[in-house]
Scaffold this motif. Structure first.
Motif, short mmCIF file in Angstrom:
data_model
loop_
_atom_site.label_atom_id
_atom_site.label_comp_id
_atom_site.label_asym_id
_atom_site.label_seq_id
_atom_site.Cartn_x
_atom_site.Cartn_y
_atom_site.Cartn_z
N SER A 304 0.84 -1.20 0.00
CA SER A 304 0.00 0.00 0.00
C SER A 304 0.88 1.25 0.00
CB SER A 304 -0.92 0.00 1.23
OG SER A 304 -1.68 1.19 1.28
N ASP A 305 0.31 2.35 -0.51
CA ASP A 305 1.02 3.63 -0.45
C ASP A 305 0.74 4.37 0.85
OD1 ASP A 305 -1.62 4.26 -0.86
OD2 ASP A 305 -1.33 5.31 -2.76
N GLY A 306 -0.15 3.83 1.69
CA GLY A 306 -0.39 4.41 3.00
C GLY A 306 -1.44 5.48 3.07
N GLY A 340 13.72 11.28 -3.21
CA GLY A 340 13.10 12.34 -2.43
C GLY A 340 11.92 11.93 -1.59
N TYR A 341 11.55 10.64 -1.63
CA TYR A 341 10.38 10.23 -0.85
C TYR A 341 10.69 10.23 0.64
CZ TYR A 341 6.95 7.21 1.38
OH TYR A 341 6.01 6.71 2.23
N GLN A 342 9.75 10.73 1.42
CA GLN A 342 9.83 10.70 2.88
C GLN A 342 8.51 10.15 3.41
OE1 GLN A 342 12.45 11.38 4.75
NE2 GLN A 342 13.72 11.99 3.01
N PRO A 343 8.55 9.22 4.36
CA PRO A 343 7.31 8.61 4.90
C PRO A 343 6.59 9.55 5.85
CG PRO A 343 9.21 7.72 6.04
CD PRO A 343 9.76 8.61 4.95
N VAL A 344 6.04 10.63 5.29
CA VAL A 344 5.41 11.65 6.13
C VAL A 344 3.89 11.59 6.09
CG1 VAL A 344 7.37 13.22 5.94
CG2 VAL A 344 5.53 13.33 4.24
N GLN A 345 3.29 10.75 5.21
CA GLN A 345 1.84 10.65 5.21
C GLN A 345 1.38 10.13 6.57
OE1 GLN A 345 3.81 9.03 2.99
NE2 GLN A 345 3.11 9.37 0.91
N GLN A 346 0.21 10.56 6.97
CA GLN A 346 -0.27 10.21 8.30
C GLN A 346 -0.43 8.70 8.47
OE1 GLN A 346 -3.87 12.49 8.84
NE2 GLN A 346 -2.75 14.27 9.60
#
Length: 377
Positions: A304-306, A340-346
């Motif tokens: 999943s992309d979250g 540049g991806y950062q796991p910042v989604q809630q």
């Protein structure tokens, strides 16, 4: 001048060179899928004519520090000095029609051997396809990639069983040793040993088929089909799709033909490209299947992309419950491997504390790496 001879038809050129890169990884060098790709692309530029060119190309692309050079030299010597068939030739494989037409024109204009160009184009084209983002592929490229999925051979992780099996080493098997003595009428005989056996560890795949993951859904189902087929008819792999609801699709993916299996799975899933309720879906899995035993001691892989429609608190709580039951939780995110991806989604931020492995999932090469992560779990 030392030339490099390519093995005969049982190995294609790209498979032979990739085999060398993977032998380096097995020897302990940090050879990633990106370095494999760089190695093959560099060889298409410098050519395969001289052994010295192959050596320095590999050393420049597959090593990361001076400490790697000694092991690199050992593997290179072993790999390229291995006994080869008496008859060797340059491997010529058919390139895609568009590429073949372009190479024929270029070959006639430059006077170069078109067969040699076809080998280089095939190695380069297939390797580039392995690393392409699945969301950007055309219909023709997806068809070509579907054939690559047929080569995947996922390995089910193992767990220790309660029962013992005979072994050359381990604890003394008293009953078996005593029976041996009785058969020999009290004469001294062989001492038998035993050890704990092993059995397949269950693997559970949770596939997000919501709108934000629709461009990856077809490939995810093909990967799940490869897992189910590798486990066999009585295998320990279970597959669910997640969207606005949870759907069990393992039975559909037991169909041997991948295209028929995908059609059957598509008919079973009512919420393709809909909303995302990850927390509710994972909770439904735990309440109906997980707590009854399917998740206990299993390797659970979430694709999943979250993105979560509901609040992240629910997802975090369900991931906590999942981590408490499972042996290992793996999350595959198609954005994980992008620059540049950062796991910042809630949603991802809430799930990360309960994840054991957070891996990329946007290309065929990352799927191959995921298979290794699952096999070692």
């Amino acid at each position: 001048m030392t030339t490099v001879e390519l093995p005969q038809a049982r190995w294609a050129a790209e498979e032979w060179l990739l085999g060398f890169a993977r032998a380096l990884r097995a020897a302990g060098l940090p050879v990633t899928a990106d370095r494999e790709r760089t190695f093959l692309l560099a060889l298409t530029e410098v050519g395969l004519g001289e052994r010295r060119q192959v050596y320095w190309t590999g050393r420049a692309t597959l090593t990361s520090s001076p400490a790697d050079v000694e092991r690199y030299d050992q593997v290179f010597t072993s790999w390229f000095n291995a006994e080869q068939p008496k008859q060797t030739r340059r491997v010529e494989r058919e390139a895609p029609p568009a590429a073949q037409a372009g190479l024929e024109d270029a070959g006639s204009a430059s006077g170069e051997d078109p067969g040699e160009e076809l080998v280089r184009a095939r190695a380069s084209g297939q390797e580039i396809l392995r690393h392409r983002d699945l969301a950007t592929l055309s219909i023709e490229e997806r068809q070509a990639l579907a054939r690559l999925f047929g080569r995947l051979q996922p390995r089910t992780p193992r767990r220790r069983a309660r029962r013992h099996v005979r072994s050359r080493l381990g604890a003394v098997d008293g009953p078996a040793t005593l029976r041996e003595q009785l058969r020999r009428m009290g004469e001294p005989g062989r001492i038998h040993h035993r050890t704990r056996g092993s059995r397949p560890r269950r693997v559970v795949l949770l596939l997000d088929v919501s709108g934000s993951m629709s461009s990856y859904a077809d490939s995810l189902l093909r990967l799940a089909h490869a897992f189910v087929q590798a486990a066999g008819p009585r295998g320990s792999v279970e597959v669910f799709t997640m969207g606005t609801r949870l759907t069990h699709v393992t039975r559909a993916l037991r169909e041997r033909d991948p295209d028929r299996a995908l059609v059957a799975a598509g008919e079973a899933v009512p919420d393709w490209s809909g909303g995302t309720r990850l927390g509710e879906s994972i909770g439904a899995f735990l309440d109906r299947w997980g707590r009854r035993g399917m998740a206990r001691g299993a390797v659970v892989v979430v694709f999943s992309d979250g993105w979560e429609r509901e609040g992240p608190e629910l997802l975090g709580e369900q991931m906590r419950r999942l981590a408490a039951l499972a042996h290992r939780v793996v999350w595959s995110n198609p954005h994980r491997g992008k620059t540049g991806y950062q796991p910042v989604q809630q949603g991802i931020a809430a799930a990360l504390p309960h994840i054991d492995d957070f891996v990329a999932g946007h290309s065929f090469a990352t799927f191959e790496e995921l298979i290794e992560v699952v096999a070692r779990a």
